[in-house]
Design an enzyme around this catalytic site. Sequence first.
Site, short mmCIF file in Angstrom:
data_model
loop_
_atom_site.label_atom_id
_atom_site.label_comp_id
_atom_site.label_asym_id
_atom_site.label_seq_id
_atom_site.Cartn_x
_atom_site.Cartn_y
_atom_site.Cartn_z
N TRP A 129 0.89 3.91 -4.43
CA TRP A 129 -0.25 3.66 -3.63
C TRP A 129 -1.50 2.97 -4.47
O TRP A 129 -2.18 2.72 -4.05
CB TRP A 129 -0.84 4.79 -3.05
CG TRP A 129 0.49 5.37 -2.07
CD1 TRP A 129 1.50 5.01 -1.82
CD2 TRP A 129 -0.02 6.43 -1.46
NE1 TRP A 129 2.25 6.20 -1.08
CE2 TRP A 129 1.05 7.03 -0.48
CE3 TRP A 129 -1.13 7.37 -1.10
CZ2 TRP A 129 1.15 8.13 0.28
CZ3 TRP A 129 -1.29 8.42 -0.33
CH2 TRP A 129 0.15 8.92 0.39
N GLU A 130 -1.22 3.27 -5.72
CA GLU A 130 -2.16 2.87 -6.80
C GLU A 130 -3.51 3.85 -6.67
O GLU A 130 -4.64 3.14 -6.65
CB GLU A 130 -2.51 1.16 -6.55
CG GLU A 130 -1.29 0.51 -6.88
CD GLU A 130 -1.13 -1.02 -6.03
OE1 GLU A 130 -2.23 -1.22 -5.90
OE2 GLU A 130 -0.10 -1.46 -5.83
#
Lengths: 257, 156
Positions: B43-44
Amino acid sequence: MLTSNPFSELSSLIPPAGMQTYVVVMFLLVVGATILDVIHKKSAKYFFEKMKTAKERRAQPLSSATVVSVSVKTVVHDILTSAEFDNPQRRKAHLLTMYGFILFVVTTVIMIFSYPTPETPTPALVALLWHVGALMVCVGGYWFWFKMRVDVAAEGHKWYRLIPADLFILSLLATTTLALIWSLFGGTFLFALFIFASTVLFGSVFWSKFAHMFFKPAAAFQKRFAEADGSRDNLPEPADKPAQFGLGIKRDLPRHY
Amino acid sequence: MPTFVYMTRCDGCGHCVDICPSDIMHIDPTYRRALNIEPNMCWECYSCVKACPQHAIDCRGYADFAPLGHSVRALREEEKGTIAWKIKFRDGRVKDFLSPITTQPWGEKIPRLAELEVPDKAALDSPLLCHEPEALKIESGLPTISKDKFKQGVYY
């Protein structure tokens, strides 16, 4: 029992020269496999390249006094006291295993090379330290194996599930446990098992985690020097604020290790 | 920008494994170090980057907008209640940011929802949220606007 040298009792079965040759072969296996490991994983190349880039990023030159003080700090903090571990249990287990292993190896070499036969009586202290070393490895190692091993708690794996990363710890535990049992009960079969375990331990360096005792200090030095010269591996400077809010997510120890 | 782990830095403590909301930070079965097993599913969120006590986790920038030579690194100091960012551009420019992440001691100001009275149907149907209006500290209640005051149609 704990103050007798099991190798001198063995000298009637195996000549001291044979035992000494075995120790030398094991030493050569460790050195050779470590060199092969360094070539295979290109770890030396990695550290030299890291050193080069860190030199380019340097915010301030390093005086020789800083180099000495950083080196001493790294040796004391990261290597001798394993302070890198945030988890105190893990640190204690690592210290027990590390110093136990050093004691065990050093006293083995002393006993085999200096007191190989009953004609040269072994000082009780040396034999005692050999047993204490093996016991320390057992305490630290079994603590790690049963209580702290990666993924055991979190992934629901059983304690007897084996993965390649276990080769080092298992062969180390087998070596010291069998050494103690052989020292207590004697017998050729137990001795053969002990030798088998120690050959696996020292012969599997290329595939096991044994080499961490060489590359972890290198990584610690690289990290400390990056902090000292201001390059900090591109990390921001610590905030100029008081520590007043206590621990957040670090209040809980991770369940994985 | 999916995360990756510097294996020489990681000590396999598992903070990143515990905190990853996507459950993709795992411990490598051969080297007993952390690794991102599925960068495509990252998802960073930077949670692992901030949580790592060894600063062993970094982000790999996408080549189109973060070409080689850049660096984005974070330092979360929870006892100080701060997070610092150092952005290094490819041309050598550096930007430093420092932001607060808490103004209260951690773990002490958690709302004790279990101690509240169970809301009745009217309370559940009301537009007010839990603790409102008391928590808003507005004695006269929430400000409202009569629908008559709205003009017809879309306007900004």
